[in-house]
Design a protein around this motif. Structure first.
Motif, mmCIF file in Angstrom:
data_model
loop_
_atom_site.group_PDB
_atom_site.id
_atom_site.type_symbol
_atom_site.label_atom_id
_atom_site.label_comp_id
_atom_site.label_asym_id
_atom_site.label_seq_id
_atom_site.Cartn_x
_atom_site.Cartn_y
_atom_site.Cartn_z
ATOM 1 N N THR A 149 11.220 0.304 2.397
ATOM 2 C CA THR A 149 10.855 0.954 3.655
ATOM 3 C C THR A 149 11.785 0.459 4.752
ATOM 4 O O THR A 149 11.791 -0.725 5.090
ATOM 5 C CB THR A 149 9.395 0.618 4.021
ATOM 6 N N LEU A 150 12.578 1.376 5.289
ATOM 7 C CA LEU A 150 13.549 1.020 6.314
ATOM 8 C C LEU A 150 12.983 1.312 7.692
ATOM 9 O O LEU A 150 12.946 2.460 8.128
ATOM 10 C CB LEU A 150 14.837 1.824 6.128
ATOM 11 N N GLY A 151 12.495 0.285 8.336
ATOM 12 C CA GLY A 151 12.020 0.434 9.705
ATOM 13 C C GLY A 151 12.876 -0.457 10.578
ATOM 14 O O GLY A 151 14.101 -0.485 10.433
ATOM 15 N N ALA A 166 0.837 -1.203 0.000
ATOM 16 C CA ALA A 166 0.000 0.000 0.000
ATOM 17 C C ALA A 166 0.873 1.254 0.000
ATOM 18 O O ALA A 166 0.620 2.211 -0.745
ATOM 19 C CB ALA A 166 -0.930 -0.010 1.214
ATOM 20 N N ALA A 167 1.933 1.241 0.807
ATOM 21 C CA ALA A 167 2.831 2.402 0.877
ATOM 22 C C ALA A 167 3.518 2.630 -0.475
ATOM 23 O O ALA A 167 3.631 3.767 -0.946
ATOM 24 C CB ALA A 167 3.873 2.189 1.981
ATOM 25 N N ALA A 168 3.954 1.546 -1.099
ATOM 26 C CA ALA A 168 4.608 1.663 -2.407
ATOM 27 C C ALA A 168 3.641 2.252 -3.429
ATOM 28 O O ALA A 168 4.006 3.114 -4.241
ATOM 29 C CB ALA A 168 5.104 0.292 -2.872
ATOM 30 N N GLY A 196 1.008 4.267 3.781
ATOM 31 C CA GLY A 196 0.165 3.068 3.802
ATOM 32 C C GLY A 196 -1.312 3.423 3.727
ATOM 33 O O GLY A 196 -2.102 2.774 3.035
ATOM 34 N N LEU A 197 -1.673 4.465 4.447
ATOM 35 C CA LEU A 197 -3.072 4.897 4.493
ATOM 36 C C LEU A 197 -3.547 5.390 3.116
ATOM 37 O O LEU A 197 -4.592 4.971 2.603
ATOM 38 C CB LEU A 197 -3.156 6.015 5.544
#
Ligand SMILES: [Zn+2]
Length: 337
Positions: free
Chosen positions: A117-119, A96-98, A290-291
């Motif tokens: 995404t680096l978390g 979703a974020a992509a 993401g949202l």
């Protein structure tokens, strides 16, 4: 859990937030329903997109496993569809974020876009020719678990030497704490920031110190950036992307991460000197990606034909609603993570 009403340009019109009840799938389900009901009081919502933090199967119906929530083969779509009477999609939160970055953000309009995404680890998403690429079984984009260092650090996936053990927030913290424990004079300043206890060092501490110019923190971030750039070169060898979007908490370091990544990428890229290079860029949306992406995936599921392989089964009776959705400009998504 964050939810919001998102318009067709990716703008967030309204928000809803609640701590995720992580122990119980039923409690998460209740919270999602609460969010949708609450937002629907104020907006004419046409569809719901869920960005779930977990492995979502390729039918986009079942969350096979979630590392942080209690979902194990959870039929999330079926359970929610019984309680929410508008079209609903479930996808992985990194997908979703992509999608948000591809549609409205740093990767907008690119032919092949890789999102990293680096978390605590590495999340990933891939958009090829305007379609989110999920693989045969919904598991594409898990490149955090490509093995970079044979017999390297153990990873929670059960293997050793995974890329995310070297290029992630966890890697940054592990290395910062390990250095601090040696009582090296190079770690003195960093230790002072956290009151002398190596175990209190966090990723944001290192990033904040690096931004202030603390040399050891700058080096630690450069190490992560170097591993990041090498891994991106591996991805480029396989996928030849036009843009690589880098997001997640660690990307708050900006150029302190991106410059070393760019150097290592250019130094490692197959065919360097004889080819175009992918652009490495920072993500635009941060925590909202993401949202926004999940909402837009739900919107697209309504507009695309129901037999589209990208979205799997979509009820026939919803076909009529697609044109209405375009007119009304009101989709919604909720997000559980
Ligand atoms: Zn792994």
């Amino acid at each position: 859990m964050a939810a919001g009403v998102v318009d067709e340009d990716g703008g967030i019109l309204d928000r809803w937030q609640e701590p995720t009840p992580s122990r119980s799938p039923k409690a998460v389900e209740d919270a999602i329903v609460r969010a949708v009901e609450d937002l629907r009081k104020r907006y004419r919502v046409e569809a719901v997109g869920i960005g779930a933090a977990g492995w979502v199967d390729n039918d986009q119906a079942v969350v096979r496993f979630s590392p942080h929530l209690a979902w194990r083969s959870e039929p999330l779509k079926a359970r929610l569809s019984g309680r929410i009477d508008i079209p609903l999609i479930v996808d992985n939160d990194a997908n979703a974020a992509a999608w948000a970055e591809y549609r409205f953000g740093a990767g907008r309009g690119s032919s092949v876009m890789v999102c990293i995404t680096l978390g605590t680890g590495i999340g990933g998403g891939l958009v090829i020719g305007g379609k989110l690429f999920r693989g045969s079984y919904g598991m594409a984009g898990e490149w955090g678990h490509m093995i970079s260092v044979p017999d390297g650090h153990w990873c929670e996936c059960g293997n050793r030497g995974c890329w995310e053990q070297y290029a992630s927030g966890n890697a940054l913290v592990r290395d910062a704490r390990a250095l601090a424990r040696t009582n090296s004079p190079t770690a003195y300043q960093l230790l002072e920031i956290v009151g002398g206890d190596p175990d209190k060092i966090t990723g944001p501490d290192v990033t904040a110190a690096a931004i202030q110019g603390e040399p050891t923190s700058v080096e630690l971030l450069a190490d992560v950036g170097t591993w990041l750039g090498r891994g991106i070169a591996n991805l480029a060898a396989a996928l030849d992307p036009e843009v690589v979007v880098i997001g997640g908490g660690v990307s708050a370091a900006g150029d302190l991460l991106l410059s070393p990544a760019q150097r290592a990428f250019s130094r490692t890229l197959t065919g360097r000197g004889f080819r175009e290079e992918a652009r490495l860029v920072l993500a635009r949306f941060g925590n909202d990606a993401g949202l926004i992406g999940a909402a837009d995936l739900a919107r697209h599921a309504m507009i695309e034909p129901p037999d589209s392989a990208q979205f799997g089964f979509w009820p026939r009776r919803r076909k009529r609603r697609a044109s209405k959705a375009r007119r009304r400009r009101q989709p919604l998504r909720t997000r559980a993570q």
